[in-house]
Design a protein around this motif. Structure first.
Motif, PDB file in Angstrom:
ATOM      1  N   THR A   1      12.829  -9.016  -0.190  1.00  0.00           N
ATOM      2  CA  THR A   1      13.954  -9.480   0.633  1.00  0.00           C
ATOM      3  C   THR A   1      13.517  -9.747   2.076  1.00  0.00           C
ATOM      4  O   THR A   1      13.911 -10.747   2.679  1.00  0.00           O
ATOM      5  N   ASP A   2      12.691  -8.851   2.621  1.00  0.00           N
ATOM      6  CA  ASP A   2      12.288  -8.964   4.034  1.00  0.00           C
ATOM      7  C   ASP A   2      11.240 -10.051   4.275  1.00  0.00           C
ATOM      8  O   ASP A   2      10.988 -10.423   5.424  1.00  0.00           O
TER       9      ASP A   2
ATOM     10  N   PHE B   1      11.468   0.373  -7.546  1.00  0.00           N
ATOM     11  CA  PHE B   1      12.117  -0.947  -7.620  1.00  0.00           C
ATOM     12  C   PHE B   1      12.850  -1.258  -6.309  1.00  0.00           C
ATOM     13  O   PHE B   1      12.798  -2.381  -5.807  1.00  0.00           O
ATOM     14  N   SER B   2      13.523  -0.260  -5.773  1.00  0.00           N
ATOM     15  CA  SER B   2      14.278  -0.443  -4.525  1.00  0.00           C
ATOM     16  C   SER B   2      13.341  -0.829  -3.381  1.00  0.00           C
ATOM     17  O   SER B   2      13.625  -1.743  -2.594  1.00  0.00           O
ATOM     18  N   ASN B   3      12.218  -0.144  -3.300  1.00  0.00           N
ATOM     19  CA  ASN B   3      11.232  -0.409  -2.252  1.00  0.00           C
ATOM     20  C   ASN B   3      10.626  -1.805  -2.403  1.00  0.00           C
ATOM     21  O   ASN B   3      10.557  -2.582  -1.433  1.00  0.00           O
ATOM     22  N   LEU B   4      10.202  -2.150  -3.620  1.00  0.00           N
ATOM     23  CA  LEU B   4       9.580  -3.461  -3.864  1.00  0.00           C
ATOM     24  C   LEU B   4      10.580  -4.596  -3.622  1.00  0.00           C
ATOM     25  O   LEU B   4      10.228  -5.634  -3.058  1.00  0.00           O
TER      26      LEU B   4
ATOM     27  N   GLU C   1       0.841  -1.209   0.000  1.00  0.00           N
ATOM     28  CA  GLU C   1       0.000   0.000   0.000  1.00  0.00           C
ATOM     29  C   GLU C   1       0.870   1.251   0.000  1.00  0.00           C
ATOM     30  O   GLU C   1       0.621   2.211  -0.731  1.00  0.00           O
ATOM     31  N   LYS C   2       1.908   1.236   0.844  1.00  0.00           N
ATOM     32  CA  LYS C   2       2.821   2.392   0.911  1.00  0.00           C
ATOM     33  C   LYS C   2       3.621   2.528  -0.388  1.00  0.00           C
ATOM     34  O   LYS C   2       3.854   3.635  -0.874  1.00  0.00           O
ATOM     35  N   ALA C   3       4.029   1.377  -0.936  1.00  0.00           N
ATOM     36  CA  ALA C   3       4.802   1.401  -2.194  1.00  0.00           C
ATOM     37  C   ALA C   3       3.953   1.957  -3.336  1.00  0.00           C
ATOM     38  O   ALA C   3       4.473   2.626  -4.228  1.00  0.00           O
ATOM     39  N   GLN C   4       2.652   1.691  -3.285  1.00  0.00           N
ATOM     40  CA  GLN C   4       1.768   2.186  -4.349  1.00  0.00           C
ATOM     41  C   GLN C   4       1.696   3.713  -4.319  1.00  0.00           C
ATOM     42  O   GLN C   4       1.709   4.360  -5.374  1.00  0.00           O
ATOM     43  N   VAL C   5       1.652   4.280  -3.137  1.00  0.00           N
ATOM     44  CA  VAL C   5       1.644   5.743  -3.001  1.00  0.00           C
ATOM     45  C   VAL C   5       2.926   6.315  -3.610  1.00  0.00           C
ATOM     46  O   VAL C   5       2.911   7.313  -4.333  1.00  0.00           O
TER      47      VAL C   5
ATOM     48  N   ARG D   1      14.566  -8.858  -8.250  1.00  0.00           N
ATOM     49  CA  ARG D   1      13.738  -9.227  -7.079  1.00  0.00           C
ATOM     50  C   ARG D   1      12.289  -8.782  -7.284  1.00  0.00           C
ATOM     51  O   ARG D   1      11.355  -9.495  -6.908  1.00  0.00           O
ATOM     52  N   THR D   2      12.117  -7.625  -7.896  1.00  0.00           N
ATOM     53  CA  THR D   2      10.754  -7.134  -8.154  1.00  0.00           C
ATOM     54  C   THR D   2      10.030  -8.045  -9.147  1.00  0.00           C
ATOM     55  O   THR D   2       8.834  -8.331  -8.994  1.00  0.00           O
ATOM     56  N   MET D   3      10.742  -8.547 -10.152  1.00  0.00           N
ATOM     57  CA  MET D   3      10.122  -9.450 -11.125  1.00  0.00           C
ATOM     58  C   MET D   3       9.767 -10.793 -10.478  1.00  0.00           C
ATOM     59  O   MET D   3       8.728 -11.390 -10.782  1.00  0.00           O
TER      60      MET D   3
END
Length: 211
Positions: free
Chosen positions: A136-137, A128-131, A111-115, A165-167
């Motif tokens: 990873t977490d 990409f870094s956030n996703l 939700e936060k990444a979408q904002v 990682r995002t893919m």
């Protein structure tokens, strides 16, 4: 037929994400519109139709074509790594489905990444870094880890590693959709002909529409 059609679209989403992982790992780049489709799918929570997850079934034409090839032959030298990633993604998704706590974390962080994506763009480096950090977490904490093969020069670059990682994350999203639609690994073995027929029909419709 619509059940098989929906499953065919979700399966194409898994193959398209897997193909992008392979391409990024081996060449360091991938088509921006395909990366965009994958990121877009991560933010779709209540789609009306299966194709809406990917912002339109037409966005999955590359994945549908790979799916068609692999459903026809079961193996294809050109897609060995792609198939391995797809099967690994299906396995990882099954592990994730047993962890409601992780699913809740993923949901709130997406939700936060979408904002953030709305502020920048779907394929912005920060997104990409956030996703990648969400992946990873959460998904990288399982004992089973997906081994990505490629050129070390690309794999060690943070920007490309984040995209990979995002893919993988987008692949898990498509695998979740596949399971919700009743898909299973047994379907890939025993219902291959039905999935192939549905895949071919979707491709034919899309190609006809593009003429």
């Amino acid at each position: 037929m619509s059940k098989w059609r929906d499953q065919a679209i979700a399966l194409a989403g898994i193959f398209q994400a897997s193909m992008l992982v392979e391409r990024l790992a081996k060449t360091g780049s991938a088509p921006d519109e395909q990366l965009q489709t994958a990121v877009y799918s991560l933010f779709q929570v209540n789609p009306e139709r299966v194709g809406d997850v990917f912002d339109g079934t037409d966005k999955l034409l590359p994945g549908l074509r790979v799916s068609r090839q692999l459903l026809r032959t079961r193996q294809h030298p050109e897609y060995t790594d792609c198939l391995r990633y797809a099967l690994s993604i299906l396995y990882l998704q099954r592990q994730l489905a047993k962890k409601p706590d992780l699913l809740a974390i993923i949901g709130s962080r997406l939700e936060k990444a979408q904002v953030q994506a709305e502020h920048f763009s779907l394929t912005h480096e920060n997104v990409f870094s956030n996703l990648a950090s969400i992946y990873t977490d959460t998904l990288s904490t399982f004992r089973f880890r997906i081994q990505v093969l490629g050129d070390f020069n690309f794999l060690q670059q943070q920007r490309i590693a984040n995209q990979i990682r995002t893919m993988l994350f987008a692949g898990v999203r498509a695998a979740t959709l596949w399971r919700q639609l009743g898909g299973s690994r047994l379907h890939l073995i025993f219902q291959r002909k039905k999935l192939l027929a549905a895949t071919e029909q979707v491709i034919a419709e899309l190609e006809q529409a593009n003429m």
